[in-house]
Design an enzyme around this catalytic site. Structure first.
Site, PDB file in Angstrom:
ATOM      1  N   ARG A  51     106.635  -5.806  42.743  1.00 19.93           N
ATOM      2  CA  ARG A  51     106.620  -5.035  41.502  1.00 19.93           C
ATOM      3  C   ARG A  51     106.439  -5.892  40.245  1.00 19.93           C
ATOM      4  NH1 ARG A  51     111.265  -0.607  41.554  1.00 19.93           N
ATOM      5  NH2 ARG A  51     112.443  -2.483  41.946  1.00 19.93           N
ATOM      6  N   LYS A 148     114.729  -6.810  59.219  1.00 20.24           N
ATOM      7  CA  LYS A 148     115.958  -6.069  59.468  1.00 20.24           C
ATOM      8  C   LYS A 148     116.538  -5.618  58.130  1.00 20.24           C
ATOM      9  CE  LYS A 148     120.039  -8.848  59.328  1.00 20.24           C
ATOM     10  NZ  LYS A 148     121.124  -9.542  59.958  1.00 20.24           N
ATOM     11  N   ASP A 177     113.382 -10.355  64.612  1.00 20.98           N
ATOM     12  CA  ASP A 177     114.773 -10.796  64.725  1.00 20.98           C
ATOM     13  C   ASP A 177     114.673 -12.312  64.762  1.00 20.98           C
ATOM     14  OD1 ASP A 177     117.227 -11.765  65.654  1.00 20.98           O
ATOM     15  OD2 ASP A 177     117.714  -9.829  66.511  1.00 20.98           O
ATOM     16  N   HIS A 178     115.014 -12.967  63.646  1.00 24.54           N
ATOM     17  CA  HIS A 178     114.683 -14.395  63.553  1.00 24.54           C
ATOM     18  C   HIS A 178     115.444 -15.242  64.576  1.00 24.54           C
ATOM     19  CE1 HIS A 178     118.100 -14.279  60.759  1.00 24.54           C
ATOM     20  NE2 HIS A 178     118.293 -15.535  61.085  1.00 24.54           N
ATOM     21  N   LYS A 182     114.105 -18.942  67.306  1.00 24.87           N
ATOM     22  CA  LYS A 182     114.714 -20.280  67.346  1.00 24.87           C
ATOM     23  C   LYS A 182     114.262 -21.037  68.596  1.00 24.87           C
ATOM     24  CE  LYS A 182     118.729 -19.222  64.545  1.00 24.87           C
ATOM     25  NZ  LYS A 182     118.624 -20.274  63.535  1.00 24.87           N
ATOM     26  N   GLU A 216     130.139 -17.854  60.925  1.00 22.54           N
ATOM     27  CA  GLU A 216     129.690 -18.335  59.617  1.00 22.54           C
ATOM     28  C   GLU A 216     130.897 -18.744  58.791  1.00 22.54           C
ATOM     29  OE1 GLU A 216     126.167 -15.844  57.995  1.00 22.54           O
ATOM     30  OE2 GLU A 216     127.460 -14.453  59.054  1.00 22.54           O
ATOM     31  N   ASP A 235     125.229  -5.392  61.258  1.00 24.64           N
ATOM     32  CA  ASP A 235     124.490  -6.508  60.681  1.00 24.64           C
ATOM     33  C   ASP A 235     124.173  -7.595  61.714  1.00 24.64           C
ATOM     34  OD1 ASP A 235     123.393  -7.665  58.266  1.00 24.64           O
ATOM     35  OD2 ASP A 235     124.968  -9.185  58.395  1.00 24.64           O
ATOM     36  N   HIS A 240     121.116  -9.286  66.540  1.00 26.11           N
ATOM     37  CA  HIS A 240     121.064 -10.691  66.966  1.00 26.11           C
ATOM     38  C   HIS A 240     121.842 -10.964  68.265  1.00 26.11           C
ATOM     39  CE1 HIS A 240     119.266 -11.207  63.147  1.00 26.11           C
ATOM     40  NE2 HIS A 240     120.366 -11.209  62.445  1.00 26.11           N
ATOM     41  N   LYS A 331     132.499 -13.766  59.441  1.00 31.88           N
ATOM     42  CA  LYS A 331     132.307 -14.565  58.231  1.00 31.88           C
ATOM     43  C   LYS A 331     133.614 -15.257  57.876  1.00 31.88           C
ATOM     44  CE  LYS A 331     128.501 -11.880  56.526  1.00 31.88           C
ATOM     45  NZ  LYS A 331     127.488 -12.908  56.720  1.00 31.88           N
TER      46      LYS A 331
HETATM   47  P1  NAD Z   1     115.057  -9.155  47.265  1.00 28.57           P
HETATM   48  O1  NAD Z   1     115.813  -8.058  46.595  1.00 28.57           O
HETATM   49  O2  NAD Z   1     115.325 -10.556  46.873  1.00 28.57           O
HETATM   50  O3  NAD Z   1     113.496  -8.906  47.053  1.00 28.57           O
HETATM   51  C1  NAD Z   1     112.923  -7.644  47.192  1.00 28.57           C
HETATM   52  C2  NAD Z   1     111.427  -7.722  46.918  1.00 28.57           C
HETATM   53  O4  NAD Z   1     110.908  -6.412  47.032  1.00 28.57           O
HETATM   54  C3  NAD Z   1     111.046  -8.232  45.543  1.00 28.57           C
HETATM   55  O5  NAD Z   1     109.872  -9.004  45.659  1.00 28.57           O
HETATM   56  C4  NAD Z   1     110.740  -6.942  44.778  1.00 28.57           C
HETATM   57  O6  NAD Z   1     109.793  -7.113  43.725  1.00 28.57           O
HETATM   58  C5  NAD Z   1     110.138  -6.130  45.872  1.00 28.57           C
HETATM   59  N1  NAD Z   1     110.224  -4.686  45.597  1.00 28.57           N
HETATM   60  C6  NAD Z   1     111.315  -3.947  45.298  1.00 28.57           C
HETATM   61  N2  NAD Z   1     110.973  -2.654  45.108  1.00 28.57           N
HETATM   62  C7  NAD Z   1     109.625  -2.592  45.299  1.00 28.57           C
HETATM   63  C8  NAD Z   1     108.681  -1.553  45.230  1.00 28.57           C
HETATM   64  N3  NAD Z   1     109.035  -0.281  44.928  1.00 28.57           N
HETATM   65  N4  NAD Z   1     107.395  -1.840  45.497  1.00 28.57           N
HETATM   66  C9  NAD Z   1     106.998  -3.091  45.788  1.00 28.57           C
HETATM   67  N5  NAD Z   1     107.857  -4.126  45.860  1.00 28.57           N
HETATM   68  C10 NAD Z   1     109.153  -3.879  45.614  1.00 28.57           C
HETATM   69  O7  NAD Z   1     115.255  -8.910  48.830  1.00 28.57           O
HETATM   70  P2  NAD Z   1     115.138  -9.999  50.016  1.00 28.57           P
HETATM   71  O8  NAD Z   1     116.448 -10.688  50.169  1.00 28.57           O
HETATM   72  O9  NAD Z   1     113.934 -10.833  49.808  1.00 28.57           O
HETATM   73  O10 NAD Z   1     114.976  -9.062  51.292  1.00 28.57           O
HETATM   74  C11 NAD Z   1     113.784  -8.386  51.598  1.00 28.57           C
HETATM   75  C12 NAD Z   1     113.961  -7.682  52.950  1.00 28.57           C
HETATM   76  O11 NAD Z   1     114.250  -8.642  53.940  1.00 28.57           O
HETATM   77  C13 NAD Z   1     115.120  -6.677  52.978  1.00 28.57           C
HETATM   78  O12 NAD Z   1     114.783  -5.634  53.869  1.00 28.57           O
HETATM   79  C14 NAD Z   1     116.266  -7.483  53.601  1.00 28.57           C
HETATM   80  O13 NAD Z   1     117.189  -6.657  54.273  1.00 28.57           O
HETATM   81  C15 NAD Z   1     115.488  -8.340  54.585  1.00 28.57           C
HETATM   82  N6  NAD Z   1     116.158  -9.588  54.941  1.00 28.57           N
HETATM   83  C16 NAD Z   1     116.436 -10.531  54.000  1.00 28.57           C
HETATM   84  C17 NAD Z   1     117.057 -11.716  54.384  1.00 28.57           C
HETATM   85  C18 NAD Z   1     117.351 -12.805  53.376  1.00 28.57           C
HETATM   86  O14 NAD Z   1     117.813 -13.874  53.815  1.00 28.57           O
HETATM   87  N7  NAD Z   1     117.124 -12.617  52.107  1.00 28.57           N
HETATM   88  C19 NAD Z   1     117.386 -11.931  55.717  1.00 28.57           C
HETATM   89  C20 NAD Z   1     117.068 -10.961  56.667  1.00 28.57           C
HETATM   90  C21 NAD Z   1     116.456  -9.789  56.257  1.00 28.57           C
END
Ligand code: NAD
Length: 484
Positions: A51, A148, A177-178, A182, A216, A235, A240, A331
């Site tokens: 966005r 996820k 599923d990361h 591994k 963790e 979660d 996992h 955790k």
């Molecule tokens: P974040 O909130 O940091 O980033 C979200 C991203 O989505 C941003 O780039 C934002 O601009 C974009 N976004 C939000 N609304 C939008 C829209 N309407 N249209 C287009 N883009 C939009 O989230 P994150 O931590 O990067 O996580 C992203 C996904 O990955 C989530 O589903 C989260 O559950 C999953 N995830 C994250 C992690 C992690 O370590 N951060 C680990 C496992 C899974």
């Protein structure tokens, strides 16, 4: 040993959520490492889409900063970094809006793999799939990668599967599923199915029990509000830990191929016994002088969500009947460690006089830290003084066994993204697996709600609530120590 990195074919990879935490911390630094390893072709393109109102130069700057912050030694490779950044583009897109899609379609080149990584909230998956279809981007050579959480119960997972299935075939959907990416997890399969030693022992005649631990030290911190709607069961366990259990317990697939492996994993999930309430322990961490309690982090002083879970389950099939599988995750525990222990049965009779200790062979598969595999064996303690026995680990740590080559081991995200480009789904969850896992998890969570179950408080820096220790003591067993 010579490193064998096989370049993948040309691709255009679009990362929806390309400005988010996951993209900046894991996905882009990982792709940069694959670029340095010359696995990523020079013609490949990575297109961030989110966005934020950025242009491609602004995005390159953001990713340069991300690699400086989250990259390892590779960030020093300035020449490569410039060439890598030149392969990046950015298009502002709102998943729920119509702007930007034409520009995106214009950037995609024909005759190459098109991969779309949905690194956004799952509530946007349907919007993205629909618009990809509408703008002609959902075709035979396109793949989608979804993060996820995949649903929060069976009904929502089914809905998500149905939504994606409207525009993409199952063979085009890569549910990440990361843990499956591994190195050790794959090595587990190599050890099991590539050696004559283990498979004959891999059953209820020789295995006493199996422990799977994902511990963790961090709390839920800034993710408190999100986590409180999820909890350790949703979660961690449903995905996992369940995936690890499947790889340990599955029958040998006829070939190491996506559907053959996933068919066997599915059979394991379907054979899992329901878990009665006395075989499950939930916990919440307490506060210390320096750290908040779970309820403070969750911002709900009455929260009944668990930050720790330990459970005992069994698999009803010929191979595993009667062998307990103990799973625990939490955790703010004493160390950060993910490992699987296959604990073999006692000898039954010792020929060594005076040797009353209980010697057990344990195959320990360490996912983190120090990825590697130990096999605990009993040997004679060196030196004079008779036949004294001692248990020592035969250490198969990759850094020692493989030397420099082990430094090139890709992290989970790198490997999985390259698998997406290659079209290899072996390490991704199939829709029916995810649904089967929820089918097993849902009654457990519903049971807590119906009974008004309240998690036990446990001491931050401990191994979890006392009751979790009792879960094994009752069976005259004990958890392996959690060591980081
Ligand atoms: P974040 O909130 O940091 O980033 C979200 C991203 O989505 C941003 O780039 C934002 O601009 C974009 N976004 C939000 N609304 C939008 C829209 N309407 N249209 C287009 N883009 C939009 O989230 P994150 O931590 O990067 O996580 C992203 C996904 O990955 C989530 O589903 C989260 O559950 C999953 N995830 C994250 C992690 C992690 O370590 N951060 C680990 C496992 C899974």
């Amino acid at each position: 040993m010579v490193s064998r990195v096989i370049p993948v074919e040309d691709f255009d990879l679009v990362i929806f959520g390309g400005t988010g935490d996951l993209a900046r911390r894991k996905i882009l630094p990982g792709l940069f490492r694959r670029f340095i390893s010359e696995q990523m072709p020079g013609e490949a393109r990575i297109i961030g889409a989110a966005r934020s109102d950025l242009d491609s130069d602004g995005y390159r700057k953001m990713i340069r900063d991300a690699i400086a912050e989250f990259g390892g030694d590779e960030k020093e490779n300035k020449d490569c970094l410039e060439r890598f950044l030149a392969q990046l583009d950015y298009v502002p897109i709102d998943a729920k809006g119509e702007g930007g899609w034409k520009e995106l379609a214009g950037l995609m080149r024909e005759g190459r793999v098109h991969a779309f990584y949905f690194s956004v909230a799952p509530s946007l998956f349907g919007d993205l799939a629909e618009r990809l279809h509408k703008h002609g981007l959902a075709h035979a050579d396109s793949r989608i990668v979804v993060e996820k959480p995949f649903g929060r119960d069976l009904a929502s997972a089914q809905e998500l599967n149905d939504t994606l299935a409207q525009h993409f075939d199952e063979s085009q959907i890569y549910r990440i599923d990361h843990y499956l990416g591994k190195e050790t997890v794959q090595n587990l399969m190599a050890v099991r199915f590539g050696n004559v030693l283990f498979e004959p022992l891999w059953n209820n005649h020789y295995v006493d029990h199996i422990q799977i631990t994902v511990a963790e030290t961090v709390g839920v911190g800034g993710r408190g509000a999100y986590y409180d709607r999820s909890g350790a069961m949703r979660d961690m366990v449903q995905n996992h830990l369940m995936q690890l259990l499947c790889l340990i317990a599955m029958e040998p697939p006829s070939r190491f191929e996506a559907d053959a492996v996933r068919d066997e994993k599915l059979k394991v999930i379907r054979a899992l016994e329901p878990v009665p309430p006395h075989h499950i322990v939930r916990g919440q961490y307490d506060a210390t002088a320096d750290t908040a309690s779970y309820r403070d982090d969750a911002e709900d002083p009455k929260s009944h969500t668990e930050s720790f879970i330990a459970l005992r389950t069994e698999i009803s099939n010929w191979r595993w009947a009667g062998v307990p599988f103990y799973l625990r995750t939490g955790k703010r525990l004493k160390a950060r460690a993910s490992e699987i222990a296959v604990v073999f049965k006692d000898l039954g009779h010792s020929i060594f006089e005076g040797d009353t200790a209980r010697h057990r062979n344990i195959l320990l598969i360490r996912l983190q830290p120090n990825e590697g595999i130990d096999l605990q064996v009993t040997i004679k303690e060196p030196g004079p003084g008779g036949m004294r026995l001692v248990d020592v680990p035969l250490d198969l740590t990759f850094a020692d066994a493989l030397g420099e080559e082990s430094e090139a081991i890709p992290d989970a995200y790198e490997r999985l993204i390259m698998d997406v480009i290659r079209g290899n789904q072996t390490l991704f969850m199939r829709g029916d697996e995810v649904e089967a896992a929820w089918r097993w998890t849902d009654p457990i969570i519903d049971g807590w709600k119906q009974r008004g179950d309240v998690p036990k408080t446990y001491t931050t820096g401990s191994a979890g609530p006392e009751d979790a220790l009792m879960l094994l003591h009752r069976d005259e067993r004990r958890w392996l120590d959690i060591r980081g």
